[in-house]
Scaffold this motif. Structure first.
Motif, short mmCIF file in Angstrom:
data_model
loop_
_atom_site.label_atom_id
_atom_site.label_comp_id
_atom_site.label_asym_id
_atom_site.label_seq_id
_atom_site.Cartn_x
_atom_site.Cartn_y
_atom_site.Cartn_z
N MET A 1 0.84 -1.17 0.00
CA MET A 1 0.00 0.00 0.00
C MET A 1 0.89 1.24 0.00
N LEU A 2 0.31 2.35 -0.46
CA LEU A 2 1.04 3.61 -0.46
C LEU A 2 0.85 4.34 0.87
N TYR A 3 1.90 5.10 1.25
CA TYR A 3 1.87 5.90 2.47
C TYR A 3 2.46 7.26 2.19
N MET A 4 1.90 8.28 2.83
CA MET A 4 2.38 9.64 2.77
C MET A 4 3.19 9.92 4.01
N ILE A 5 4.37 10.45 3.80
CA ILE A 5 5.22 10.86 4.93
C ILE A 5 5.40 12.36 4.80
N TYR A 6 4.78 13.10 5.70
CA TYR A 6 4.82 14.56 5.70
C TYR A 6 5.65 15.00 6.90
N SER A 7 6.74 15.69 6.60
CA SER A 7 7.66 16.10 7.67
C SER A 7 7.75 17.62 7.71
N GLU A 8 7.74 18.17 8.92
CA GLU A 8 7.84 19.61 9.12
C GLU A 8 9.21 19.95 9.71
N ASP A 9 9.87 20.93 9.09
CA ASP A 9 11.21 21.34 9.53
C ASP A 9 11.17 22.22 10.76
N VAL A 10 12.26 22.21 11.48
CA VAL A 10 12.50 23.20 12.53
C VAL A 10 12.83 24.53 11.83
N GLU A 11 12.83 25.62 12.57
CA GLU A 11 13.22 26.92 12.02
C GLU A 11 14.68 26.86 11.57
N ASN A 12 14.99 27.56 10.52
CA ASN A 12 16.38 27.67 10.03
C ASN A 12 17.04 26.31 9.82
N SER A 13 16.34 25.44 9.13
CA SER A 13 16.82 24.07 8.95
C SER A 13 17.83 23.90 7.81
N LEU A 14 18.03 24.92 7.00
CA LEU A 14 18.85 24.77 5.79
C LEU A 14 20.25 24.20 6.06
N PRO A 15 21.01 24.70 7.04
CA PRO A 15 22.33 24.11 7.30
C PRO A 15 22.25 22.66 7.76
N LEU A 16 21.23 22.35 8.54
CA LEU A 16 21.05 20.97 9.01
C LEU A 16 20.75 20.05 7.84
N ARG A 17 19.89 20.53 6.94
CA ARG A 17 19.54 19.75 5.74
C ARG A 17 20.78 19.47 4.90
N ALA A 18 21.59 20.50 4.70
CA ALA A 18 22.77 20.37 3.85
C ALA A 18 23.70 19.26 4.35
N ASN A 19 23.89 19.17 5.64
CA ASN A 19 24.79 18.17 6.21
C ASN A 19 24.26 16.74 6.05
N ALA A 20 22.96 16.57 6.18
CA ALA A 20 22.37 15.23 6.16
C ALA A 20 21.82 14.82 4.79
N ARG A 21 21.83 15.74 3.84
CA ARG A 21 21.19 15.48 2.54
C ARG A 21 21.73 14.26 1.81
N PRO A 22 23.04 14.04 1.71
CA PRO A 22 23.50 12.85 0.97
C PRO A 22 22.92 11.54 1.50
N ALA A 23 22.88 11.37 2.80
CA ALA A 23 22.33 10.14 3.38
C ALA A 23 20.82 10.06 3.17
N HIS A 24 20.14 11.20 3.26
CA HIS A 24 18.69 11.27 3.04
C HIS A 24 18.37 10.85 1.60
N ILE A 25 19.10 11.41 0.64
CA ILE A 25 18.88 11.10 -0.78
C ILE A 25 19.22 9.63 -1.08
N GLU A 26 20.24 9.11 -0.44
CA GLU A 26 20.62 7.70 -0.64
C GLU A 26 19.47 6.77 -0.28
N ARG A 27 18.78 7.05 0.81
CA ARG A 27 17.64 6.20 1.21
C ARG A 27 16.50 6.31 0.22
#
Length: 99
Positions: A1-27
Motif C-alpha cells: 500500500m502507499l503511504y504519505m510521509i509529511y515532515s515539518e522542519d525546525v526553524e532555520n533548517s537549511l544548514p542541518l539539511r545540507a549536512n544530512a542530505r547525501p544520506a537522506h537522498i541515498e535512502r
C-alpha cells in the motif's frame, strides 16, 4: 500500500539539511531502485523552485510499504531526524486516484 510521509522542519533548517542530505537522498534512491517511490521532495519556504536562503518548511514523500508500521519505521530512521531537521513527522495511508 502507499503511504504519505509529511515532515515539518525546525526553524532555520537549511544548514542541518545540507549536512544530512547525501544520506537522506541515498535512502530515497534505494526506494526508487526498488520501484517503491512514487514521489519525494522538499516544501520551499517561499513561492520559488529555488528558495535560496529562505530554505524549506518540510518534505513530502509518497512511497509503497508493506504496512503502516513499516512506513513509520522507515520514516523514523530518516537521517534528517538524527540531524535535527524535522520537528514533526506524520505518516498516513495514501490512496492514489489520479493520474
Amino acid at each position: 500500500m502507499l503511504y504519505m510521509i509529511y515532515s515539518e522542519d525546525v526553524e532555520n533548517s537549511l544548514p542541518l539539511r545540507a549536512n544530512a542530505r547525501p544520506a537522506h537522498i541515498e535512502r530515497l534512491q534505494a526506494l526508487k531502485n526498488e520501484g517503491r517511490l512514487i514521489m519525494a521532495g522538499p516544501l520551499p519556504a517561499i513561492d520559488a523552485n529555488d528558495p535560496a536562503e529562505a530554505g524549506f518548511t518540510g518534505s513530502l514523500i509518497v512511497a509503497e510499504f508493506d504496512s503502516l508500521e513499516d512506513a513509520k519505521s522507515w520514516a523514523k530512521a530518516d537521517p534528517y531526524i538524527e540531524a535535527g531537521v524535522y520537528q514533526n513527522v506524520t505518516v498516513k495511508p495514501y490512496k492514489k486516484v489520479l493520474p
